[in-house]
Design a protein around this motif. Structure first.
Motif, mmCIF file in Angstrom:
data_model
loop_
_atom_site.group_PDB
_atom_site.id
_atom_site.type_symbol
_atom_site.label_atom_id
_atom_site.label_comp_id
_atom_site.label_asym_id
_atom_site.label_seq_id
_atom_site.Cartn_x
_atom_site.Cartn_y
_atom_site.Cartn_z
ATOM 1 N N ARG A 27 0.842 -1.188 0.000
ATOM 2 C CA ARG A 27 0.000 0.000 0.000
ATOM 3 C C ARG A 27 0.886 1.250 0.000
ATOM 4 O O ARG A 27 1.871 1.313 0.736
ATOM 5 C CB ARG A 27 -0.871 -0.019 1.255
ATOM 6 C CG ARG A 27 -1.933 1.040 1.294
ATOM 7 C CD ARG A 27 -2.673 1.071 2.618
ATOM 8 N NE ARG A 27 -2.821 -0.199 3.268
ATOM 9 C CZ ARG A 27 -3.986 -0.783 3.527
ATOM 10 N NH1 ARG A 27 -5.101 -0.209 3.182
ATOM 11 N NH2 ARG A 27 -4.027 -1.940 4.151
ATOM 12 N N PRO A 28 0.551 2.265 -0.806
ATOM 13 C CA PRO A 28 1.324 3.508 -0.777
ATOM 14 C C PRO A 28 1.270 4.159 0.597
ATOM 15 O O PRO A 28 0.282 4.017 1.319
ATOM 16 C CB PRO A 28 0.635 4.395 -1.822
ATOM 17 C CG PRO A 28 -0.200 3.480 -2.642
ATOM 18 C CD PRO A 28 -0.535 2.311 -1.785
ATOM 19 N N SER A 29 2.305 4.886 0.951
ATOM 20 C CA SER A 29 2.345 5.510 2.283
ATOM 21 C C SER A 29 1.598 6.835 2.334
ATOM 22 O O SER A 29 1.142 7.241 3.396
ATOM 23 C CB SER A 29 3.794 5.704 2.725
ATOM 24 O OG SER A 29 4.484 6.499 1.792
ATOM 25 N N VAL A 30 1.469 7.534 1.197
ATOM 26 C CA VAL A 30 0.747 8.815 1.162
ATOM 27 C C VAL A 30 -0.049 8.927 -0.135
ATOM 28 O O VAL A 30 0.275 8.299 -1.142
ATOM 29 C CB VAL A 30 1.694 10.037 1.282
ATOM 30 C CG1 VAL A 30 2.407 10.064 2.600
ATOM 31 C CG2 VAL A 30 2.666 10.090 0.135
ATOM 32 N N CYS A 31 -1.066 9.769 -0.098
ATOM 33 C CA CYS A 31 -1.868 10.065 -1.283
ATOM 34 C C CYS A 31 -1.032 10.887 -2.261
ATOM 35 O O CYS A 31 -0.351 11.838 -1.845
ATOM 36 C CB CYS A 31 -3.124 10.831 -0.872
ATOM 37 S SG CYS A 31 -4.115 11.440 -2.258
ATOM 38 N N ILE A 32 -1.122 10.573 -3.532
ATOM 39 C CA ILE A 32 -0.353 11.326 -4.531
ATOM 40 C C ILE A 32 -0.994 12.680 -4.836
ATOM 41 O O ILE A 32 -0.362 13.528 -5.447
ATOM 42 C CB ILE A 32 -0.149 10.520 -5.826
ATOM 43 C CG1 ILE A 32 -1.486 10.170 -6.479
ATOM 44 C CG2 ILE A 32 0.660 9.260 -5.560
ATOM 45 C CD1 ILE A 32 -1.354 9.489 -7.830
ATOM 46 N N CYS A 34 -3.059 14.636 -2.204
ATOM 47 C CA CYS A 34 -3.061 15.552 -1.043
ATOM 48 C C CYS A 34 -2.044 15.180 0.038
ATOM 49 O O CYS A 34 -1.946 15.868 1.044
ATOM 50 C CB CYS A 34 -4.459 15.592 -0.424
ATOM 51 S SG CYS A 34 -4.930 14.077 0.444
ATOM 52 N N GLU A 35 -1.308 14.108 -0.146
ATOM 53 C CA GLU A 35 -0.274 13.626 0.777
ATOM 54 C C GLU A 35 -0.824 13.177 2.133
ATOM 55 O O GLU A 35 -0.092 13.102 3.110
ATOM 56 C CB GLU A 35 0.831 14.667 0.939
ATOM 57 C CG GLU A 35 1.549 14.941 -0.363
ATOM 58 C CD GLU A 35 2.724 15.884 -0.212
ATOM 59 O OE1 GLU A 35 3.031 16.312 0.925
ATOM 60 O OE2 GLU A 35 3.348 16.194 -1.236
ATOM 61 N N HIS A 36 -2.117 12.860 2.189
ATOM 62 C CA HIS A 36 -2.711 12.287 3.397
ATOM 63 C C HIS A 36 -2.136 10.886 3.604
ATOM 64 O O HIS A 36 -1.799 10.202 2.654
ATOM 65 C CB HIS A 36 -4.238 12.235 3.237
ATOM 66 C CG HIS A 36 -4.965 11.804 4.462
ATOM 67 N ND1 HIS A 36 -4.955 12.518 5.633
ATOM 68 C CD2 HIS A 36 -5.742 10.717 4.689
ATOM 69 C CE1 HIS A 36 -5.697 11.904 6.527
ATOM 70 N NE2 HIS A 36 -6.180 10.805 5.981
ATOM 71 N N ARG A 37 -2.026 10.425 4.838
ATOM 72 C CA ARG A 37 -1.334 9.178 5.137
ATOM 73 C C ARG A 37 -2.229 7.936 5.235
ATOM 74 O O ARG A 37 -1.730 6.857 5.501
ATOM 75 C CB ARG A 37 -0.542 9.329 6.425
ATOM 76 C CG ARG A 37 0.584 10.319 6.296
ATOM 77 C CD ARG A 37 1.523 10.209 7.470
ATOM 78 N NE ARG A 37 2.665 11.063 7.297
ATOM 79 C CZ ARG A 37 3.780 10.700 6.665
ATOM 80 N NH1 ARG A 37 3.890 9.518 6.161
ATOM 81 N NH2 ARG A 37 4.789 11.542 6.566
ATOM 82 N N ALA A 70 -7.377 4.242 -2.873
ATOM 83 C CA ALA A 70 -8.046 5.541 -2.735
ATOM 84 C C ALA A 70 -7.619 6.198 -1.429
ATOM 85 O O ALA A 70 -7.362 5.522 -0.433
ATOM 86 C CB ALA A 70 -9.558 5.370 -2.763
ATOM 87 N N CYS A 71 -7.582 7.507 -1.455
ATOM 88 C CA CYS A 71 -7.266 8.291 -0.257
ATOM 89 C C CYS A 71 -8.513 8.378 0.619
ATOM 90 O O CYS A 71 -9.616 8.624 0.126
ATOM 91 C CB CYS A 71 -6.813 9.686 -0.671
ATOM 92 S SG CYS A 71 -6.510 10.795 0.725
ATOM 93 N N SER A 72 -8.338 8.193 1.927
ATOM 94 C CA SER A 72 -9.476 8.257 2.845
ATOM 95 C C SER A 72 -9.928 9.689 3.118
ATOM 96 O O SER A 72 -11.016 9.905 3.640
ATOM 97 C CB SER A 72 -9.126 7.569 4.164
ATOM 98 O OG SER A 72 -8.108 8.277 4.830
ATOM 99 N N LEU A 73 -9.124 10.677 2.722
ATOM 100 C CA LEU A 73 -9.481 12.078 2.971
ATOM 101 C C LEU A 73 -10.111 12.732 1.743
ATOM 102 O O LEU A 73 -11.241 13.201 1.790
ATOM 103 C CB LEU A 73 -8.241 12.866 3.413
ATOM 104 C CG LEU A 73 -8.459 14.339 3.722
ATOM 105 C CD1 LEU A 73 -9.383 14.496 4.925
ATOM 106 C CD2 LEU A 73 -7.133 15.028 3.982
#
Length: 108
Positions: A27-32, A34-37, A70-73
């Motif tokens: 799993r990626p460590s941050v959103c590409i 918004c950089e949310h974790r 997907a980013c959770s934020l």
């Protein structure tokens, strides 16, 4: 001339270990975006593609499963591509012509 593609053993390892019911890529460590974790797995994408292995085109006849996340934020979602795939890549006309001529000479 060197190739930027992974060796066939790496591709075969990916095919055996990644996919629905087999396993997931890291799993990626941050959103590409918004950089949310906090990143969630968000289903699978089945693609049909051709890669060059030692100069020989190889098609994944059963398709290749790629993980979606997907980013959770911000809910931005994207596909995780393995290192041997190049999204949105197009080939030069001379390469396409050579491949078409080779196929017409011997479809096997």
């Amino acid at each position: 001339m060197s190739s930027i593609a992974l060796p066939w053993t790496d591709i075969k390892s990916y095919l055996e270990s990644i996919g629905p019911g087999r396993g997931r890529p890291q799993r990626p460590s941050v959103c590409i975006q918004c950089e949310h974790r906090h990143i969630w797995y968000d289903g699978w994408r089945l693609v049909f593609c051709v890669v060059l292995i030692d100069g020989t085109p190889v098609r994944f006849d059963d398709g290749l499963w790629l993980q979606r996340v997907a980013c959770s934020l911000c809910w931005f979602s994207w596909t995780l591509y393995p290192p041997f795939l190049y999204p949105h890549r197009s080939f030069e006309p001379d390469l396409v012509e050579a491949a078409a001529l080779a196929y017409l000479k011997d479809p096997a």
